[in-house]
Design an enzyme around this catalytic site. Structure first.
Site, PDB file in Angstrom:
ATOM      1  N   TYR A  78       1.134  -1.413   0.398  1.00 33.02           N
ATOM      2  CA  TYR A  78       0.009   0.534  -0.241  1.00 33.02           C
ATOM      3  C   TYR A  78       0.901   1.594   0.648  1.00 33.02           C
ATOM      4  O   TYR A  78       1.735   1.445   0.928  1.00 33.02           O
ATOM      5  CB  TYR A  78      -0.932  -0.038   1.320  1.00 33.02           C
ATOM      6  N   LEU A  79       0.884   1.990  -1.170  1.00 32.94           N
ATOM      7  CA  LEU A  79       1.764   3.877  -1.239  1.00 32.94           C
ATOM      8  C   LEU A  79       0.751   4.711  -1.296  1.00 32.94           C
ATOM      9  O   LEU A  79       0.192   4.464  -2.713  1.00 32.94           O
ATOM     10  CB  LEU A  79       2.666   2.752  -2.427  1.00 32.94           C
ATOM     11  N   ASP A  94       3.359   1.648 -20.518  1.00 33.18           N
ATOM     12  CA  ASP A  94       2.277   2.865 -20.590  1.00 33.18           C
ATOM     13  C   ASP A  94       2.656   3.843 -19.487  1.00 33.18           C
ATOM     14  O   ASP A  94       2.214   4.429 -18.242  1.00 33.18           O
ATOM     15  CB  ASP A  94       0.941   2.124 -19.737  1.00 33.18           C
TER      16      ASP A  94
END
Length: 286
Positions: A93-94, A194
């Site tokens: 989780y960042l 991307d």
């Protein structure tokens, strides 16, 4: 699904760990996204229908490949799997923040080092993946002009035709792209695939990238994305150039490389994107 995730994460925690927090996050345009706290540690969870497990498996494989390079930061993968109804990908989780000038410059340098990592004689990847939600073929090919013309532009045009969208004669366009790149045979580089502002962020320990569409290709393809996004910090390009200056002819090839993304947007979103893609195609191949 949450029980399946708990079972997998329990293997990485001491006995008695359990889910303490579960919040759905906004902005999950493609897959549902959650902030999960388990055993005192925070995780980011993507989930979707069970049939989409191969997409999450491919994403996990790409993130682990980028991590092995030790050049750019990516979220750590902790689990990928499914239950009877859902598939999921559990990552570090960042909480993202926009890149400032300093960290954008640093990210540009890191991308340059990524492109220099390892020696690969061919273009492609060991497995197919996705550009956003569009399948992306990656069959190995020795000639760059053939790979890009057929597996990038030709592929997008075929997908468009299946949806009733026509940009011209596919064979003629593919041949034209191949001819324009025929004298350009770059060293294959591992690409993010991307690289735009929505897939770059500032985390607790500096810049990081995510949502890859990796393959071994011309490094110029990653850089060609930057002008398509005015909100992208220009320092990314400056940082890249400070490590690995782009070769002569880059600006001439850039409109051709941008076609891949523009065609993909046209297929996904229609509307004005169709007009933009047709105009770019006509100008790039005139």
């Amino acid at each position: 699904m949450w029980q399946a995730i708990s079972n997998l994460l329990s293997e990485q925690h001491t006995d008695g760990a359990e889910i303490e927090l579960r919040n759905e996050l906004p902005g999950g345009e493609i897959h549902a996204a959650w902030h999960l706290r388990f055993g005192g540690k925070d995780y980011f969870v993507k989930c979707d229908e069970r049939e989409l497990l191969p997409i999450f498996t491919a994403e996990a494989d790409q993130l682990e490949l980028l991590s092995r390079c030790k050049t750019v930061s990516v979220p750590q993968v902790f689990a990928v799997g499914s239950d009877r109804d859902y598939s999921f990908l559990v990552m570090e989780y960042l909480p993202p923040r926009p890149l400032d000038a300093h960290n954008a410059f640093l990210l540009g340098q890191q991308i340059a080092h990524l492109h220099q990592w390892s020696d690969q004689p061919q273009f492609g990847l060991d497995f197919d993946n996705d550009l956003s939600t569009t399948p992306q073929p990656n069959a190995w090919q020795r000639r760059w002009s053939t790979f890009f013309a057929e597996q990038r532009i030709g592929w997008q045009l075929e997908l468009a035709a299946e949806k009733g969208l026509h940009f011209g004669d596919i064979d003629n366009i593919v041949e034209s792209v191949q001819q324009r790149l025929s004298s350009h045979q770059p060293q294959p580089s591992l690409l993010h695939g991307d690289l735009w502002s929505g897939n770059c962020a500032l985390g607790p320990n500096g810049p990081y990238i995510f949502d890859p569409a990796c393959y071994w290709g011309d490094r110029e393809c990653d850089l060609a994305m930057l002008p398509l996004h005015p909100e992208q910090p220009p320092q990314i390009y400056d940082g890249y150039q400070s490590v690995s200056p782009l070769p002569a002819g880059f600006l001439e090839r850039q409109p051709i490389y941008q076609l891949y993304t523009l065609l993909n947007r046209a297929i996904l979103f229609g509307g004005q994107h169709l007009v933009t893609a047709q105009k770019a195609l006509d100008e790039a191949l005139q």
